[in-house]
Design an enzyme around this catalytic site. Structure first.
Site, PDB file in Angstrom:
ATOM      1  N   LYS A 185      -0.660  -4.240  -3.296  1.00  0.00           N
ATOM      2  CA  LYS A 185      -1.966  -3.702  -2.868  1.00  0.00           C
ATOM      3  C   LYS A 185      -2.129  -2.315  -3.464  1.00  0.00           C
ATOM      4  O   LYS A 185      -1.555  -1.348  -2.983  1.00  0.00           O
ATOM      5  CB  LYS A 185      -2.075  -3.643  -1.342  1.00  0.00           C
ATOM      6  CG  LYS A 185      -3.401  -3.069  -0.849  1.00  0.00           C
ATOM      7  CD  LYS A 185      -3.454  -3.024   0.665  1.00  0.00           C
ATOM      8  CE  LYS A 185      -4.780  -2.448   1.160  1.00  0.00           C
ATOM      9  NZ  LYS A 185      -4.916  -1.010   0.930  1.00  0.00           N
ATOM     10  N   ASP A 202       9.708   5.543 -10.240  1.00  0.00           N
ATOM     11  CA  ASP A 202       9.220   6.181 -11.467  1.00  0.00           C
ATOM     12  C   ASP A 202       9.981   7.452 -11.818  1.00  0.00           C
ATOM     13  O   ASP A 202      10.149   7.784 -12.999  1.00  0.00           O
ATOM     14  CB  ASP A 202       7.727   6.506 -11.328  1.00  0.00           C
ATOM     15  CG  ASP A 202       6.842   5.275 -11.505  1.00  0.00           C
ATOM     16  OD1 ASP A 202       7.382   4.193 -11.793  1.00  0.00           O
ATOM     17  OD2 ASP A 202       5.612   5.396 -11.355  1.00  0.00           O
ATOM     18  N   SER A 210       0.816  -1.212   0.000  1.00  0.00           N
ATOM     19  CA  SER A 210       0.000   0.000   0.000  1.00  0.00           C
ATOM     20  C   SER A 210       0.854   1.270   0.000  1.00  0.00           C
ATOM     21  O   SER A 210       1.537   1.544  -0.980  1.00  0.00           O
ATOM     22  CB  SER A 210      -0.947  -0.045   1.205  1.00  0.00           C
ATOM     23  OG  SER A 210      -1.934   0.953   1.118  1.00  0.00           O
TER      24      SER A 210
END
Length: 550
Positions: A317, A303, A292
């Site tokens: 998740k 990224d 999460s």
């Protein structure tokens, strides 16, 4: 009673599937009202006619839980009497004495103490066995009941009666409850002359500030590179994931976007503040327990090519929950959206909207995973957690190590060691000598810690197949000889796996003297993820090559 619960669960499941089968809003609302009326009248009839007394709170909760379980594991009903526990999970705060309890071999033991709070200050020790709380026998109580007795209003008193190694008679210790804040960053320190280490275990309120403070303190101590450890961190508040990312990434950068069925759940979250440091090299540690909010942080760092991700694939998740108020002070925690990292990927691993015929949930197959790209055009994929940039192979835990740990023998020996040694070296330097390890092996004699190795399981399967296929009589001699060899080898496991067992023992022992800090510091020299991170951070050419920074 069990059959009755299944009836109620089935009725609620039928209700849910009926609701989703209709597309017209008018027809949909009619079916909702109809099924709710059926359920209410059914419960009234069961309550009136069933042969035994029916507990309405328990029975209805079983039905609600079964209904919500058909959706996903994260959509939960929180009754009024559990609200306080939920708040503790969200805020990291509660009123108590700062002690963590757990069951070990049927006994309630003190597993950890929160540094600086009443439990530690008033003499409670890790390893103490709790037998009474305020004079009430708790030996047969479950964890929830014990937690209720331990917690209470701040500034109220509570007493614990404990059995302690080396003491013949029980000890009764008195405490005053106080507000306890579980830290998001339980430890930060230096793992080398210029590499700082931040261990983050939660995402409750102020997590971003704690990471920021830890980073700046480490830089003052000479840290020029940082390891951020998110292993085993199950996540928490989404905004704290944004705040932690903001420590390392410039203001105004997208961190995560959410997309749900309702327009109001479609949001984009960007960093709001000036960062602490956008240049310091970072290694983020993750494993299968990182979920999460941990994955939001790791995925965003990845990224933007802001740091190297090291360890194992994360949990996967990619779902966002919100709490909604219900009648009588209850609450519903409901999944409202999926989240997406800056590159556009959703890392949700399980597709709860399409279950198998047996009710199980399958993972997103590799063939359906979509390729995305980081800022520097590195390939990353959706549908299955965050893949580390460098995957680390970990030593398998030996069956004997698992057995000794799960049977509480390593825990109990650490308590014995603590009772017999007033002090030890600092946690980073502490090592058991060969003579001390030999004392441990002697102490184990006569203790029950039976275990089965993988080789024994394979031999058992082979023997069964030989019987089934009528070959046993022909190879009986070889099988018995192999079994004898395995048993002889197994008898040496305490020495064959000495290094692994010593490491586990040292971690447990240091926790007795230095609490969680000691437990963490004792792992630095043999933690393969930390060692890998140090190697990468110390090799700027390789670090830059991984992130395509050249």
């Amino acid at each position: 009673m069990k059959g009755k619960k299944l009836i109620f669960s089935s009725v609620l499941l039928i209700t849910i599937f009926s609701i989703f089968a209709f597309s017209s809003p008018g027809q949909r609302y009619f079916e909702i009202a109809k099924n709710l009326e059926i359920f209410a009248t059914l419960f009234k009839e069961v309550n009136a006619m069933y042969v035994d007394e029916v507990n309405p709170n328990e029975t209805i909760k079983v039905g609600i839980d079964a209904m919500l379980a058909s959706l996903d594991p994260y959509t939960n009903y929180i009754p009024e009497d559990q609200i306080e526990d939920y708040r503790t999970m969200s805020t990291g705060q509660y009123a108590g004495i700062g002690a963590v309890t757990g069951r070990m071999n049927g006994k309630i033991k003190i597993m950890m103490l929160v540094e600086g709070h009443a439990a530690q200050n008033n003499g409670l020790r890790i390893g103490d066995e709790v037998i009474k709380i305020d004079g009430i026998d708790v030996t047969n109580m479950n964890n929830e009941e014990i937690g209720e007795l331990m917690k209470g209003q701040a500034n109220t008193s509570v007493s614990l009666t404990v059995l302690r190694y080396g003491h013949e008679d029980p000890l009764t210790l008195d405490f005053k409850r106080e507000k306890v804040k579980i830290k998001n960053v339980p430890y930060h320190g230096m793992v080398s002359n210029d590499i700082g280490y931040i261990k983050q275990t939660q995402f409750t309120m102020q997590a971003g500030k704690e990471v920021s403070d830890a980073l700046n303190e480490l830089k003052e101590k000479g840290a020029k590179k940082i390891i951020l450890d998110l292993r085993g961190n199950p996540g928490g508040l989404l905004m704290e994931a944004v705040n932690i990312t903001n420590v390392f990434i410039p203001k105004g950068k997208e961190v995560v976007s959410t997309k749900g069925k309702l327009e109001e759940h479609n949001s984009t979250y960007k960093t709001l503040n000036s960062p602490d440091d956008t240049e310091i090299p970072i290694a983020v540690l993750i494993n299968s327990g990182s979920a999460s909010a941990s994955e939001i942080v790791a995925g965003t760092i990845q990224d933007y090519d802001r740091g190297v991700i090291i360890g194992e694939k994360s949990f996967g998740k990619g779902l966002v929950q919100q709490t909604r108020p219900l009648s009588y002070n209850a609450q519903l925690k409901v999944t409202t959206a999926k989240y997406y990292t800056p590159s556009g990927r959703c890392i949700q691993a399980l597709d709860y909207s399409h279950r198998n015929n047996d009710g199980s949930v399958g993972k997103v197959p590799d063939s359906l995973k979509v390729e995305f790209f980081t800022q520097n055009h590195r390939s990353v994929y959706d549908g299955g957690g965050i893949d580390p940039d460098i995957e680390v192979e970990h030593q398998k835990i030996a069956p004997i190590s698992l057995s000794l740990y799960s049977n509480g023998l390593i825990f109990d020996y650490a308590s014995k060691y603590h009772a017999e040694h007033d002090k030890i070296a600092p946690a980073k330097d502490f090592e058991l000598s060969d003579a001390e390890y030999e004392e441990f092996t002697q102490w184990l004699k006569g203790k029950d810690y039976g275990y089965t190795t993988d080789a024994e399981k394979t031999l058992k399967d082979l023997t069964e197949y030989a019987h089934e296929e009528k070959y046993y009589s022909e190879i009986e001699g070889q099988l018995k000889a192999l079994k004898s060899t395995l048993m002889s080898s197994k008898s040496n496991d305490l020495y064959d796996f000495k290094n692994q067992l010593k490491t586990i023992l040292e971690e447990e022992i240091t926790s007795r003297y230095y609490l969680e800090n000691g437990s963490i510091e004792s792992t630095f020299d043999h933690d393969t993820d930390i060692k890998t991170a140090k190697t990468i951070l110390n090799d700027s050419e390789k670090y830059n090559k991984i992130l395509k920074l050249n």
